[in-house]
Design a protein around this motif. Structure first.
Motif, PDB file in Angstrom:
ATOM      1  N   PRO A 246      31.224  45.515  44.757  1.00 19.44           N
ATOM      2  CA  PRO A 246      32.300  45.688  45.767  1.00 19.44           C
ATOM      3  C   PRO A 246      33.445  46.997  45.361  1.00 19.44           C
ATOM      4  CG  PRO A 246      32.980  43.683  44.493  1.00 19.44           C
ATOM      5  CD  PRO A 246      31.570  44.140  44.158  1.00 19.44           C
ATOM      6  N   ALA A 247      33.553  47.925  46.103  1.00 21.06           N
ATOM      7  CA  ALA A 247      34.280  48.966  45.837  1.00 21.06           C
ATOM      8  C   ALA A 247      35.595  48.742  46.368  1.00 21.06           C
ATOM      9  CB  ALA A 247      33.547  50.243  46.827  1.00 21.06           C
ATOM     10  N   THR A 251      37.801  43.357  48.816  1.00 16.75           N
ATOM     11  CA  THR A 251      36.548  42.571  48.681  1.00 16.75           C
ATOM     12  C   THR A 251      36.337  42.014  47.492  1.00 16.75           C
ATOM     13  OG1 THR A 251      35.855  44.584  50.033  1.00 16.75           O
ATOM     14  CG2 THR A 251      33.960  43.003  48.989  1.00 16.75           C
ATOM     15  N   ARG A 252      36.664  42.602  46.401  1.00 18.30           N
ATOM     16  CA  ARG A 252      36.587  42.047  45.078  1.00 18.30           C
ATOM     17  C   ARG A 252      37.672  40.866  45.065  1.00 18.30           C
ATOM     18  NH1 ARG A 252      35.318  45.720  39.788  1.00 18.30           N
ATOM     19  NH2 ARG A 252      34.148  46.893  41.168  1.00 18.30           N
ATOM     20  N   HIS A 321      41.562  54.942  48.568  1.00 20.02           N
ATOM     21  CA  HIS A 321      41.761  56.039  47.943  1.00 20.02           C
ATOM     22  C   HIS A 321      41.178  55.840  46.701  1.00 20.02           C
ATOM     23  CE1 HIS A 321      44.135  57.744  51.127  1.00 20.02           C
ATOM     24  NE2 HIS A 321      45.150  56.906  50.935  1.00 20.02           N
ATOM     25  N   PHE A 322      41.018  54.756  46.163  1.00 16.96           N
ATOM     26  CA  PHE A 322      40.552  54.807  44.568  1.00 16.96           C
ATOM     27  C   PHE A 322      39.550  53.514  44.586  1.00 16.96           C
ATOM     28  CE2 PHE A 322      45.332  55.772  44.814  1.00 16.96           C
ATOM     29  CZ  PHE A 322      45.083  57.205  44.270  1.00 16.96           C
ATOM     30  N   PRO A 323      38.680  53.891  45.167  1.00 14.82           N
ATOM     31  CA  PRO A 323      37.393  52.793  45.166  1.00 14.82           C
ATOM     32  C   PRO A 323      36.980  52.448  43.701  1.00 14.82           C
ATOM     33  CG  PRO A 323      36.490  54.835  45.819  1.00 14.82           C
ATOM     34  CD  PRO A 323      37.958  55.090  45.735  1.00 14.82           C
ATOM     35  N   GLU A 324      36.641  51.052  43.534  1.00 13.84           N
ATOM     36  CA  GLU A 324      36.260  50.608  42.372  1.00 13.84           C
ATOM     37  C   GLU A 324      34.784  51.012  42.126  1.00 13.84           C
ATOM     38  OE1 GLU A 324      38.213  48.254  40.571  1.00 13.84           O
ATOM     39  OE2 GLU A 324      39.503  47.539  41.886  1.00 13.84           O
TER      40      GLU A 324
END
Ligand SMILES: Nc1ncnc2c1ncn2[C@@H]1O[C@H](COP(=O)(O)OP(=O)(O)O)[C@@H](O)[C@H]1O
Ligand code: SF4
Ligand SMILES: [Mg+2]
Length: 338
Positions: A246-247, A251-252, A321-324
Motif C-alpha cells: 500500500p502506497a 491504506t496502510r 506527496h510522500f507515498p510509501e
C-alpha cells in the motif's frame, strides 16, 4: 482494459448543510468530491473507507437514486448521469443495487414474489412472467421457490439478503453496486453470501462495485480496489499492488487494523493507530485532508492538496506527496480472507 463497462469521472455530490438553531444555513457538505474510476465487464472493484467517507453516496449516484451535483457516469458508452428518469429507464435493467440492511431495504408489507418481481413490472413485464422469473431467481440464490408468498420477516438475515440479491438480478443486470452487502450479517453468514455473490458473478458474468468499510471483506472478491477518504479516492489499483505494498498512509493504517490469524505475524507486524475520527466533510482540512491524522504529515501536506498519480511499478495511483515504498514485511501478506 478494453472499453470499460462503467466509467465515472469527477463525480461530486454536495448536500445542503444543516441549519443551525438560529436558522443560519450550515456549510455545504461535499460528500463526494471528485471521484473517478472505471469498472470493466465482469470485473469487481472494491470501494473501501471508514463510515461517512462517501461510499454509499457514490453508489447511489451511479444507479441514480441520487442526482450528481457534477461529473459524469458513462455506462457502456452512454452518459447516463444527466439523463431524465424516463430516458434512464432502458438502462436501469443493466444497473442494480444491493443494500446493506436487507430488512429495511425490503418492503415488509410485500410478499417476496412481489419484491423480486417489481423491477420487472417497472420494465413492463406481465405479472405472470415476472412471478415465474421470481421463482427461478429464488432457486438461483439458494432459496426455496415455494416460499415466494412469504414476507421478509419470515426469513433470517442471510436469507433476506439473498432476496435482496435476487431482486437486484431480476432484470439480468450487467453491473451490481453492492453497498456493504454483508456488513449487517452475522460473521458466520457473511462468507456464505460472499460465496453466493462470487458464484453469481461467474455464472452470469456480472461486474460488481463491492462497497465495504474494511479491506479484509473485499480482499477475496475484488480485482481492483479503491480506498476513499473524506469524499475522495486516495489510492486505487490492482488488488496485488494495493494489498501487497500500500502506497498511501491511510491504506496502510486500514490494513494494519485488520487482525491477522497467525499470532506470530500479529505480534511482529507494523501497527498504525489512526488518531481521532475523520473530519467533517462540511469543513475538510486544507492541503491533504488526511494530514491531521497522518503519521507522516509534513509542512507541504498542510497547504498543498496531493493529486492521484502513479505510485510504484504498476498502474496503481495514490494521492500522497510522500507515498510509501515497498512494505517492510508482513503488513498485509497474511491478511485473513473470508
Ligand atoms: N441526504 C444527505 N443529506 C446530508 N448529508 C448527507 C446525506 N447523505 C449523506 N450525507 C453525508 O455525506 C457523507 C457521506 O455519506 P455516505 O455516502 O453515506 O458515506 P458512507 O457510505 O461512506 O458511510 C456523510 O458525512 C454523510 O453524513
Ligand atoms: S500527503 Fe502528507 S499528510 Fe497526506 S497522506 Fe501523504 S504524507 Fe500523509
Ligand atoms: Mg454507506
Amino acid at each position: 482494459m478494453t472499453e470499460p463497462l462503467l466509467s465515472v469521472r469527477d463525480l461530486v455530490k454536495t448536500f445542503a448543510g444543516r441549519r443551525s438553531r438560529t436558522g443560519r444555513p450550515g456549510a455545504p457538505i461535499r460528500a463526494v468530491d471528485g471521484v473517478s474510476f472505471d469498472v470493466g465487464a465482469g470485473e469487481t472493484l472494491g470501494l473501501v473507507g471508514e463510515s461517512g467517507c462517501g461510499k454509499s453516496t457514490t453508489g447511489r449516484m451511479i444507479v441514480r437514486l441520487l442526482d450528481p451535483t457534477s461529473g459524469t457516469v458513462t455506462f457502456d458508452g452512454t452518459e447516463i448521469g444527466g439523463l431524465s428518469q424516463a430516458r434512464l429507464r432502458p438502462h436501469r435493467r443493466d444497473l442494480q443495487m444491493v443494500f446493506q440492511d436487507p430488512y429495511s431495504s425490503l418492503n415488509p408489507r410485500q410478499t417476496v414474489s412481489r419484491i423480486i418481481s417489481e423491477p420487472l413490472l417497472v420494465q413492463g413485464e406481465s405479472a405472470a412472467a415476472a412471478r415465474k422469473r421470481a421463482a427461478e431467481l429464488m432457486e438461483l440464490v439458494g432459496l426455496i421457490p415455494e416460499h415466494l408468498d412469504r414476507y421478509p420477516h419470515e426469513f433470517s438475515g442471510g436469507q433476506a439478503q439473498r432476496i435482496g440479491i435476487a431482486r437486484s438480478l431480476a432484470t439480468s443486470p450487467r453491473l451490481v453496486i453492492a453497498d456493504e452487502p454483508v456488513s449487517a450479517l452475522d460473521v458466520s453468514i457473511q462468507a456464505q453470501v460472499v460465496n453466493l455473490m462470487e458464484r453469481l458473478q461467474r455464472e452470469l458474468g456480472l461486474a460488481y462495485v463491492f462497497i465495504a468499510h474494511d479491506l479484509s471483506v473485499v480482499k477475496r472478491v475484488c480485482d481492483r480496489v479503491a480506498v476513499m477518504y473524506l469524499g475522495r479516492i486516495v489510492e486505487i489499483g490492482d488488488k496485488a499492488e494495493v494489498y501487497g505494498s500500500p502506497a498511501h498512509p491511510y491504506t496502510r493504517a486500514l490494513l494494519s487494523a485488520v487482525p491477522l490469524p497467525d499470532p506470530q505475524a500479529e505480534r511482529t507486524r507494523e501497527r498504525i493507530v489512526l488518531l481521532g475520527d475523520p473530519p467533517s466533510p462540511a469543513d475538510p482540512p486544507p492541503g491533504c485532508s488526511f494530514h491531521p491524522r497522518c503519521p507522516k504529515a509534513q509542512d507541504l501536506c498542510r497547504t498543498e492538496r496531493p493529486l492521484l498519480r502513479i505510485a510504484g511499478p504498476g498502474s496503481r495511483q495514490a494521492a500522497c506527496h510522500f507515498p510509501e515504498g515497498p512494505l517492510p514485511g508482513g503488513l498485509s501478506r497474511d491478511l485473513p480472507v473470508m
